[in-house]
Design a protein around this motif. Structure first.
Motif, short mmCIF file in Angstrom:
data_model
loop_
_atom_site.label_atom_id
_atom_site.label_comp_id
_atom_site.label_asym_id
_atom_site.label_seq_id
_atom_site.Cartn_x
_atom_site.Cartn_y
_atom_site.Cartn_z
N HIS A 42 0.91 -1.10 -0.08
CA HIS A 42 -0.07 -0.12 -0.05
C HIS A 42 0.90 1.42 -0.05
O HIS A 42 2.10 1.08 0.62
CB HIS A 42 -0.95 -0.11 1.28
CG HIS A 42 -2.02 -0.87 1.23
ND1 HIS A 42 -3.40 -0.75 1.09
CD2 HIS A 42 -1.71 -2.35 1.46
CE1 HIS A 42 -3.85 -1.85 1.13
NE2 HIS A 42 -3.06 -2.99 1.31
N ILE A 43 0.56 2.21 -0.66
CA ILE A 43 1.04 3.57 -0.35
C ILE A 43 0.21 4.68 0.13
O ILE A 43 -1.03 4.57 0.21
CB ILE A 43 1.67 4.01 -2.01
CG1 ILE A 43 0.75 4.32 -2.90
CG2 ILE A 43 2.76 3.07 -2.27
CD1 ILE A 43 0.76 5.73 -3.39
N ILE A 58 0.42 8.58 -7.60
CA ILE A 58 -0.67 7.51 -7.91
C ILE A 58 -0.48 6.98 -8.85
O ILE A 58 -0.78 5.96 -9.07
CB ILE A 58 -2.05 8.64 -7.53
CG1 ILE A 58 -2.31 8.98 -6.34
CG2 ILE A 58 -3.14 7.49 -7.74
CD1 ILE A 58 -1.83 8.17 -4.92
N THR A 60 2.36 6.28 -10.59
CA THR A 60 3.32 5.17 -10.30
C THR A 60 2.55 3.97 -9.44
O THR A 60 2.92 2.79 -9.87
CB THR A 60 4.50 5.86 -9.36
OG1 THR A 60 5.11 6.76 -10.41
CG2 THR A 60 5.68 4.70 -9.10
N ALA A 61 1.69 4.12 -8.48
CA ALA A 61 1.17 3.06 -7.70
C ALA A 61 0.43 2.28 -8.82
O ALA A 61 0.38 1.11 -8.61
CB ALA A 61 0.16 3.68 -6.68
N ASN A 62 -0.31 2.80 -9.73
CA ASN A 62 -1.03 2.12 -10.71
C ASN A 62 -0.21 1.18 -11.35
O ASN A 62 -0.22 0.08 -11.79
CB ASN A 62 -2.16 3.38 -11.61
CG ASN A 62 -2.52 2.24 -12.62
OD1 ASN A 62 -1.96 2.18 -13.92
ND2 ASN A 62 -3.96 1.98 -12.47
N VAL A 66 -0.28 -1.63 -6.92
CA VAL A 66 -0.28 -1.50 -5.73
C VAL A 66 -1.62 -1.98 -5.09
O VAL A 66 -2.53 -1.76 -5.70
CB VAL A 66 0.26 -0.56 -4.92
CG1 VAL A 66 1.62 -0.17 -5.42
CG2 VAL A 66 -0.60 0.67 -5.06
N PHE A 69 -4.07 3.04 -2.47
CA PHE A 69 -3.28 4.25 -2.21
C PHE A 69 -4.39 4.75 -1.04
O PHE A 69 -5.31 4.80 -1.03
CB PHE A 69 -3.05 5.13 -3.27
CG PHE A 69 -4.14 5.73 -4.07
CD1 PHE A 69 -4.51 7.28 -3.58
CD2 PHE A 69 -4.82 5.40 -4.98
CE1 PHE A 69 -5.51 7.75 -4.11
CE2 PHE A 69 -5.87 5.90 -5.59
CZ PHE A 69 -6.39 7.07 -5.16
N GLN A 89 -7.75 1.96 -9.20
CA GLN A 89 -7.26 1.70 -7.85
C GLN A 89 -8.13 1.73 -6.80
O GLN A 89 -9.18 2.26 -7.11
CB GLN A 89 -6.00 2.60 -7.66
CG GLN A 89 -4.76 2.37 -8.77
CD GLN A 89 -3.65 3.18 -8.46
OE1 GLN A 89 -3.55 4.24 -9.20
NE2 GLN A 89 -2.92 3.01 -7.39
N ILE A 176 8.82 2.32 -4.59
CA ILE A 176 8.00 1.37 -5.04
C ILE A 176 8.63 0.32 -5.68
O ILE A 176 8.57 -0.80 -5.58
CB ILE A 176 6.68 2.15 -5.62
CG1 ILE A 176 5.89 2.95 -4.75
CG2 ILE A 176 6.03 0.91 -6.12
CD1 ILE A 176 5.02 3.80 -5.44
#
Length: 187
Positions: A42-43, A58, A60-62, A66, A69, A89, A176
Motif C-alpha cells: 500500500h502507499i 498515484i 506510479t502506484a497504478n 499496488v 493508495f 485503484q 515502490i
C-alpha cells in the motif's frame, strides 16, 4: 466474470491510456482483473498542502499495481498528475496520521516512512517486508513528525549529487520499485 468488453468503446473506439491487453475492456472489468493480482504493498501520501506530486505518485502506484493508495489529511488532492489512473485503484482517506497508522497496524502492515532525515536507513540495504505501507510526504517539508515517529522504519534513497533531495514523485517511483525488486514475480 461478465464479458470484459464495453459496447460503447467497441462502437466508438478506445482512446484511453490502458495497456493493449485492456483495450476495449470496461472499466469495471479492468479493475476486477487487476484485483486478482494486486501486490501486498500500500502507499500513502500526506496531503496537507495540496501537493501537485500526489497525482504522479498515484500514477506510479497504478503502474506497479499496488493494493491501494491512501490520502492522509485533506480529502481533495490534485488528481491531474494521476492521468485518470486513480480510477483503476482503491483509494482510502485518513483524516490524520494516527488514523492511517491504526488502520495499517490492524491490517498487519509494516509502515515504511520514506524521507531523507537523520537516522534513516538506505532503502538499497534495508529489508523491505512484503506486507508494507510506504508513506510519502509533501514536496519540500517531507513527512510530518507524527509520520516519522509512528513508522516502523524510516528509509531514504541514497543520493550522490549536489542537491539535498529529489522530487517526491521520483522518490516514490524509486521506493515502490525497490519493493517490486524484492517481492514481485517478474516474467
Amino acid at each position: 466474470m461478465a464479458a470484459p468488453y464495453d459496447p460503447d468503446l467497441l462502437a466508438h473506439g478506445d482512446t484511453r491510456n490502458v495497456a493493449d491487453g485492456y483495450r476495449y475492456w470496461s472499466h469495471d472489468a479492468i479493475v476486477a482483473d487487476l484485483d486478482t493480482r494486486r501486490h501486498d504493498l500500500h502507499i500513502a501520501v500526506e496531503n496537507w498542502e495540496h501537493d501537485f506530486n500526489i497525482g504522479s505518485i498515484i500514477r506510479t502506484a497504478n503502474a506497479f499495481n499496488v493494493a491501494a493508495f491512501h490520502i492522509v489529511g485533506k480529502r481533495r488532492w490534485n488528481r491531474r498528475g494521476a492521468m485518470v489512473t486513480d480510477r483503476y485503484q482503491h483509494e482510502h482517506h485518513h483524516p490524520d496520521v494516527a488514523d492511517l497508522l491504526s488502520w495499517a497496524r490492524g491490517e498487519g502492515l509494516a509502515v515504511l516512512a520514506i524521507d531523507n532525515v537523520p537516522g534513516s536507513v538506505a532503502i538499497e540495504t534495508a529489508p523491505i517486508p512484503r506486507r508494507s505501507l510506504m508513506l510519502f510526504g509533501q514536496e519540500g517539508p517531507g513527512l510530518s513528525e507524527a509520520a516519522l515517529a509512528g513508522a516502523d522504519t524510516v528509509l531514504h534513497i541514497s543520493q550522490f549529487g549536489s542537491t539535498r533531495s529529489m522530487n517526491a514523485g521520483a522518490a516514490a517511483a524509486i521506493a515502490i520499485h525497490a519493493w517490486i525488486r524484492h517481492h514481485a514475480e517478474i516474467g
